[in-house]
Design an enzyme around this catalytic site. Structure first.
Site, mmCIF file in Angstrom:
data_model
loop_
_atom_site.group_PDB
_atom_site.id
_atom_site.type_symbol
_atom_site.label_atom_id
_atom_site.label_comp_id
_atom_site.label_asym_id
_atom_site.label_seq_id
_atom_site.Cartn_x
_atom_site.Cartn_y
_atom_site.Cartn_z
ATOM 1 N N THR A 193 21.260 33.706 36.377
ATOM 2 C CA THR A 193 22.009 33.474 35.134
ATOM 3 C C THR A 193 23.373 34.158 35.239
ATOM 4 O O THR A 193 23.477 35.265 35.766
ATOM 5 C CB THR A 193 21.241 33.947 33.874
ATOM 6 N N VAL B 170 15.763 24.764 29.886
ATOM 7 C CA VAL B 170 15.047 23.847 28.989
ATOM 8 C C VAL B 170 14.326 22.770 29.796
ATOM 9 O O VAL B 170 13.859 21.776 29.249
ATOM 10 C CB VAL B 170 16.037 23.193 27.982
ATOM 11 N N HIS C 200 15.992 28.724 24.628
ATOM 12 C CA HIS C 200 16.888 27.653 24.180
ATOM 13 C C HIS C 200 16.177 26.338 23.896
ATOM 14 O O HIS C 200 16.824 25.318 23.745
ATOM 15 C CB HIS C 200 18.000 27.430 25.225
ATOM 16 N N GLN D 208 16.173 30.815 29.845
ATOM 17 C CA GLN D 208 17.186 30.085 29.072
ATOM 18 C C GLN D 208 17.130 28.601 29.428
ATOM 19 O O GLN D 208 17.825 27.790 28.836
ATOM 20 C CB GLN D 208 18.585 30.616 29.414
ATOM 21 N N CYS E 133 13.392 8.945 13.795
ATOM 22 C CA CYS E 133 12.149 9.638 13.453
ATOM 23 C C CYS E 133 11.060 8.624 13.073
ATOM 24 O O CYS E 133 11.320 7.701 12.286
ATOM 25 C CB CYS E 133 12.421 10.586 12.281
ATOM 26 N N ASN F 246 21.160 36.701 42.317
ATOM 27 C CA ASN F 246 22.167 35.712 41.936
ATOM 28 C C ASN F 246 23.071 35.443 43.134
ATOM 29 O O ASN F 246 23.284 36.333 43.950
ATOM 30 C CB ASN F 246 23.006 36.233 40.758
HETATM 31 P P1 OAD Z 1 25.077 29.211 34.360
HETATM 32 O O1 OAD Z 1 25.359 27.852 34.898
HETATM 33 O O2 OAD Z 1 26.068 29.829 33.449
HETATM 34 O O3 OAD Z 1 24.868 30.242 35.567
HETATM 35 C C1 OAD Z 1 24.045 29.968 36.660
HETATM 36 C C2 OAD Z 1 24.080 31.177 37.575
HETATM 37 O O4 OAD Z 1 23.143 30.969 38.639
HETATM 38 C C3 OAD Z 1 25.441 31.431 38.238
HETATM 39 O O5 OAD Z 1 25.735 32.812 38.129
HETATM 40 C C4 OAD Z 1 25.230 31.021 39.692
HETATM 41 O O6 OAD Z 1 25.984 31.816 40.598
HETATM 42 C C5 OAD Z 1 23.749 31.318 39.881
HETATM 43 N N1 OAD Z 1 23.068 30.506 40.901
HETATM 44 C C6 OAD Z 1 23.286 29.215 41.234
HETATM 45 N N2 OAD Z 1 22.396 28.797 42.152
HETATM 46 C C7 OAD Z 1 21.581 29.856 42.403
HETATM 47 C C8 OAD Z 1 20.457 30.068 43.256
HETATM 48 N N3 OAD Z 1 19.973 29.100 44.039
HETATM 49 N N4 OAD Z 1 19.859 31.297 43.256
HETATM 50 C C9 OAD Z 1 20.344 32.289 42.465
HETATM 51 N N5 OAD Z 1 21.406 32.146 41.648
HETATM 52 C C10 OAD Z 1 22.024 30.951 41.605
HETATM 53 O O7 OAD Z 1 23.625 29.129 33.678
HETATM 54 P P2 OAD Z 1 22.956 30.084 32.590
HETATM 55 O O8 OAD Z 1 23.335 31.501 32.808
HETATM 56 O O9 OAD Z 1 21.509 29.747 32.580
HETATM 57 O O10 OAD Z 1 22.606 26.951 27.036
HETATM 58 O O11 OAD Z 1 23.625 29.564 31.259
HETATM 59 C C11 OAD Z 1 23.184 30.092 30.043
HETATM 60 C C12 OAD Z 1 23.184 29.013 28.979
HETATM 61 O O12 OAD Z 1 24.480 28.408 28.881
HETATM 62 C C13 OAD Z 1 22.264 27.841 29.238
HETATM 63 O O13 OAD Z 1 20.940 28.072 28.843
HETATM 64 C C14 OAD Z 1 22.865 26.750 28.436
HETATM 65 C C15 OAD Z 1 24.308 26.978 28.821
HETATM 66 O O14 OAD Z 1 25.252 26.425 28.043
HETATM 67 C C16 OAD Z 1 22.434 25.888 26.241
HETATM 68 O O15 OAD Z 1 22.438 24.744 26.630
HETATM 69 C C17 OAD Z 1 22.184 26.232 24.818
#
Ligand code: OAD
Length: 247
Positions: free
Chosen positions: A189, A103, A119, A101, A148, A214
Site C-alpha cells: 500500500t 475490494v 473499502h 483496502q 434495484c 513494498n
Molecule cells: P496504491 O495503488 O496507492 O499503492 C500500491 C502500492 O503497492 C505502491 O506503493 C506500489 O509501489 C506497491 N506495489 C506494487 N506492486 C507491488 C508488489 N508486487 N509487491 C509489493 N508492493 C507492490 O494502492 P493502495 O495503497 O491500496 O480506494 O490505495 C489505497 C486506496 O486508494 C485504495 O483502496 C483505493 C484507492 O483509491 C478506493 O477505491 C476507495
C-alpha cells in the site's frame, strides 16, 4: 535484503498474534492494476475523480463503466503466492487479522478468514434509495447502471468512496487488532489514503514491531522496523513456512 528477510522470518515465527494491512500492491501480481502511477489511469480519469459520490450522482453511467471494467479485470484474476502465504500464516497463529483496502475478494479466494474489508467489495451492489444489498457477479452487467430488484432505483457499487466515511466500528476493529498484536505487517500500500495510511504510525505509537513489504518507499518507511523492497508474491512465501500452496 537477505538479512532483512531472515530477520522478518524470525519476527513472524516468534509472534503469536499478527495483524496485516494490505493494499493494491498485493494483487498486482494477480494482474489487478494498482491505483497510483500511470497504470492506475482509466480513460485518463484518476480514481479520485471517479470513486466519489459526486461523480456518481453527476454521471452514474461513466462511474459504472469504470467499475464494470474493473470487475471484468478482477473476474479473471486469481490469488497469487502472496495471498496464499497470508492465508497459510493465519492457520499457524493464535490470532490473525487481515485488514485490506482491496475490494477484489482475492484474500477470501486464497482461504483467508478473518478479514476486515475497509473499502467494501466489488461484487456487492447497493441500492441508492432503499439500501438493499445484493451480491452480483455479472460481467459485464447487462444494463448500466443496474436497477434495484426491490424499488427499481439505481444501484451503486458497495464501495466506500472518497468523501465517504468508513463506519467507526470498522476502524475501531482495525485499531484494536493492531493494539493487541505482537507484529503488524503493511504490504503493498502506498500509505497515501486515510485512515489506513495512519495505521503504521498507530502501531509504532504502541511500540509494535512493524514490517513493511513494498516495491517503493512510503511515508512510513523510515519509521518501521523493517522495510523490504520486493514483490510481495515473491517474498511472502519465503517468510511463511509452507506458505507456497500454489502449484
Ligand atoms: P496504491 O495503488 O496507492 O499503492 C500500491 C502500492 O503497492 C505502491 O506503493 C506500489 O509501489 C506497491 N506495489 C506494487 N506492486 C507491488 C508488489 N508486487 N509487491 C509489493 N508492493 C507492490 O494502492 P493502495 O495503497 O491500496 O480506494 O490505495 C489505497 C486506496 O486508494 C485504495 O483502496 C483505493 C484507492 O483509491 C478506493 O477505491 C476507495
Amino acid at each position: 535484503m537477505e538479512n532483512d528477510i531472515n530477520k522478518a522470518y524470525e519476527l513472524i515465527n516468534e509472534a503469536s498474534i499478527i495483524t496485516v494491512l494490505t493494499g493494491a500492491g498485493i494483487s498486482s501480481e494477480s494482474g489487478v492494476p494498482i491505483f497510483r502511477g500511470s497504470e492506475g489511469l482509466w480513460n485518463n480519469y484518476r480514481p479520485e475523480e471517479l470513486a466519489t459520490p459526486k461523480a456518481f450522482f453527476e454521471n452514474p453511467g461513466i462511474v459504472w463503466e469504470w467499475y464494470d471494467w474493473r470487475r471484468s479485470v478482477m473476474k479473471k484474476a486469481e490469488p497469487n503466492h502472496g495471498h496464499y502465504a497470508l492465508s497459510e500464516l493465519e492457520r499457524q497463529k493464535d490470532k490473525f487479522t487481515l485488514i485490506t483496502q482491496n475490494v477484489d475478494g482475492l484474500h477470501q479466494l486464497a482461504g483467508s478468514d478473518n478479514i476486515i474489508e475497509m473499502h467494501g467489495n466489488l461484487w456487492e451492489i447497493r441500492c441508492t434509495k432503499c439500501n438493499n444489498l445484493e451480491k452480483n457477479y455479472q460481467v459485464p452487467i447487462p444494463e448500466l447502471p443496474p436497477k434495484c430488484s426491490k424499488c427499481s432505483e439505481i444501484m451503486r457499487p458497495n464501495i466506500v468512496w472518497f468523501g465517504e466515511i468508513i463506519p467507526m466500528q470498522k476502524i475501531d476493529r482495525c485499531i484494536f487488532a493492531i493494539e493487541e498484536s505482537d507484529l503488524f505487517m503493511i504490504i503493498g500500500t502506498s500509505g497515501l489514503v486515510e485512515p489506513a495510511a495512519s495505521f503504521g504510525f498507530v502501531a509504532k505509537e504502541h511500540n509494535k514491531t512493524v514490517i513493511e513489504i513494498n516495491l517503493d518507499e512510503t511515508p512510513g518507511t523510515g519509521l518501521y522496523d523493517l522495510s523490504i523492497k520486493a514483490k510481495s508474491g515473491e517474498v511472502l512465501p519465503l517468510l511463511v513456512d509452507s506458505g507456497n500452496t500454489l502449484n
